[in-house]
Design a protein around this motif. Structure first.
Motif, short mmCIF file in Angstrom:
data_model
loop_
_atom_site.label_atom_id
_atom_site.label_comp_id
_atom_site.label_asym_id
_atom_site.label_seq_id
_atom_site.Cartn_x
_atom_site.Cartn_y
_atom_site.Cartn_z
N ILE A 112 0.81 -1.22 0.00
CA ILE A 112 0.00 0.00 0.00
C ILE A 112 0.84 1.27 0.00
CG2 ILE A 112 -1.47 1.37 1.53
CD1 ILE A 112 -2.94 -1.21 2.24
N CYS A 113 1.93 1.24 0.75
CA CYS A 113 2.73 2.47 0.80
C CYS A 113 4.03 2.31 0.03
CB CYS A 113 2.95 2.94 2.23
SG CYS A 113 3.89 1.83 3.28
N CYS A 114 3.90 1.66 -1.12
CA CYS A 114 5.10 1.36 -1.91
C CYS A 114 5.63 2.59 -2.64
CB CYS A 114 4.80 0.25 -2.91
SG CYS A 114 6.25 -0.30 -3.81
N CYS A 115 4.78 3.31 -3.32
CA CYS A 115 5.28 4.45 -4.10
C CYS A 115 4.66 5.77 -3.64
CB CYS A 115 5.02 4.24 -5.58
SG CYS A 115 5.87 2.79 -6.25
N VAL A 116 4.09 5.76 -2.44
CA VAL A 116 3.42 6.97 -1.95
C VAL A 116 3.69 7.16 -0.47
CG1 VAL A 116 1.51 7.10 -3.58
CG2 VAL A 116 1.38 5.51 -1.68
N LEU A 117 3.46 8.39 -0.04
CA LEU A 117 3.54 8.74 1.38
C LEU A 117 2.14 8.63 1.94
CD1 LEU A 117 5.74 11.98 1.66
CD2 LEU A 117 6.05 9.88 2.96
N LEU A 118 1.94 7.81 2.95
CA LEU A 118 0.61 7.65 3.54
C LEU A 118 0.67 7.84 5.05
CD1 LEU A 118 -0.86 4.55 1.70
CD2 LEU A 118 -1.36 6.95 1.30
N SER A 119 -0.39 8.44 5.58
CA SER A 119 -0.50 8.57 7.02
C SER A 119 -0.90 7.22 7.62
CB SER A 119 -1.55 9.61 7.39
OG SER A 119 -2.84 9.11 7.09
N VAL A 120 -0.70 7.09 8.91
CA VAL A 120 -1.10 5.87 9.60
C VAL A 120 -2.59 5.62 9.38
CG1 VAL A 120 -1.28 4.74 11.84
CG2 VAL A 120 0.74 6.12 11.29
N ASN A 121 -3.34 6.69 9.48
CA ASN A 121 -4.79 6.56 9.30
C ASN A 121 -5.16 6.09 7.90
OD1 ASN A 121 -7.05 6.65 10.90
ND2 ASN A 121 -7.70 8.64 10.14
N THR A 140 -2.45 -1.93 15.75
CA THR A 140 -1.83 -3.01 14.99
C THR A 140 -0.99 -2.44 13.85
OG1 THR A 140 -3.70 -4.42 15.51
CG2 THR A 140 -2.31 -5.11 13.68
N VAL A 141 -1.54 -1.46 13.17
CA VAL A 141 -0.78 -0.83 12.08
C VAL A 141 0.48 -0.17 12.63
CG1 VAL A 141 -0.81 1.05 10.38
CG2 VAL A 141 -2.77 -0.48 10.57
N SER A 142 0.36 0.56 13.73
CA SER A 142 1.54 1.20 14.32
C SER A 142 2.60 0.17 14.68
CB SER A 142 1.16 2.00 15.57
OG SER A 142 0.58 3.23 15.21
N HIS A 143 2.14 -0.95 15.22
CA HIS A 143 3.07 -2.02 15.59
C HIS A 143 3.84 -2.55 14.37
CE1 HIS A 143 3.75 -6.45 16.37
NE2 HIS A 143 4.56 -5.86 17.21
N ILE A 190 -3.44 4.15 6.11
CA ILE A 190 -3.11 2.73 6.07
C ILE A 190 -4.16 1.93 6.83
CG2 ILE A 190 -1.38 1.01 6.71
CD1 ILE A 190 0.73 3.27 6.37
N VAL A 191 -4.61 2.47 7.97
CA VAL A 191 -5.67 1.82 8.74
C VAL A 191 -6.90 1.62 7.87
CG1 VAL A 191 -7.32 2.14 10.63
CG2 VAL A 191 -4.89 2.62 11.00
N GLU A 192 -7.27 2.68 7.15
CA GLU A 192 -8.48 2.60 6.33
C GLU A 192 -8.33 1.61 5.18
OE1 GLU A 192 -9.20 6.62 5.21
OE2 GLU A 192 -9.91 7.19 7.23
N LYS A 193 -7.15 1.55 4.61
CA LYS A 193 -6.95 0.68 3.45
C LYS A 193 -6.75 -0.77 3.82
CE LYS A 193 -4.91 4.34 0.57
NZ LYS A 193 -5.64 4.35 -0.73
N THR A 194 -6.45 -1.04 5.08
CA THR A 194 -6.15 -2.42 5.47
C THR A 194 -7.23 -3.06 6.32
OG1 THR A 194 -4.93 -1.61 7.40
CG2 THR A 194 -3.65 -2.14 5.44
#
Lengths: 100, 100
Positions: B26-35, B47-50, B37-41
DNA sequence: TTATCATATCGAAGTTCTTCAATATGTCAA
DNA sequence: TTGACATATTGAAGAACTTCGATATGATAA
């Protein structure tokens, strides 16, 4: 033409253990019996068999029976494919290729 | 000249989880916030922070704070280095190289 | 400063993994 | 077949990992 796909999670899990990486290094370019591997790793025989099974299931070692012994060797082609697939998925801007 | 060495066990462990591979993709070619990533996963925020921490410790993601948010992106160069090191160690007869 | 939003850490539960002793299975020689 | 050797499987204990609710920390705006 597309390469046969690799399950990168299974691949990574298979190589994600120090004992397994020791075994992989030891039988990288040679055929070794389970007992040879036991002696070279100082790990109990059932433990070695267990790790070999995981590597075999992931396609990362080949085995052939020679009499009483079963000889194992690392499947370098599969190793290279696994690495390339991981790089293709997660480093598309830093391409890695198999030099064949 | 020798590349900076990679701890292939740490590298493999870091990528040896399905949730982490999802995050990596998901964050391969982009800058993403933790949130983001949470939404996309569909995985809980702690858990994401971990998982991000594990990837960060292994050097596989970069992060930068932008105001309240912390943006993460995959470190593709380190990913490629890890793959090459694994291939170098375990597939020396099937050389893989970084195409730079 | 205080309220709010974003992320990190803590702590606990459940799961998966590693390890090995004991034992089973398979192979060969006699 | 029987005995001896080589490897695989079983079962159990402990360690490591994943997950998430609750909460702490850090940053901004008002």
């Amino acid at each position: 033409m597309k390469q046969k796909s690799v399950d990168t999670v299974e691949f990574a899990k298979a190589i994600a253990d120090e004992t397994r990486q020791n075994i992989m290094a030891i039988c990288c370019c040679v055929l070794l019996s389970v007992n040879d591997i036991v002696e070279k790793t100082n790990v109990a025989q059932p433990t070695v068999s267990h790790h070999l099974k995981i590597l075999k299931t992931a396609g990362l070692v080949r085995s052939e029976r020679h009499g009483k012994q079963v000889l194992y060797t690392l499947n370098q082609e599969r190793m290279a494919e696994g690495c390339c697939q991981v790089a293709e998925n997660f480093a598309p801007e830093h391409p890695v290729e198999l030099v064949d």
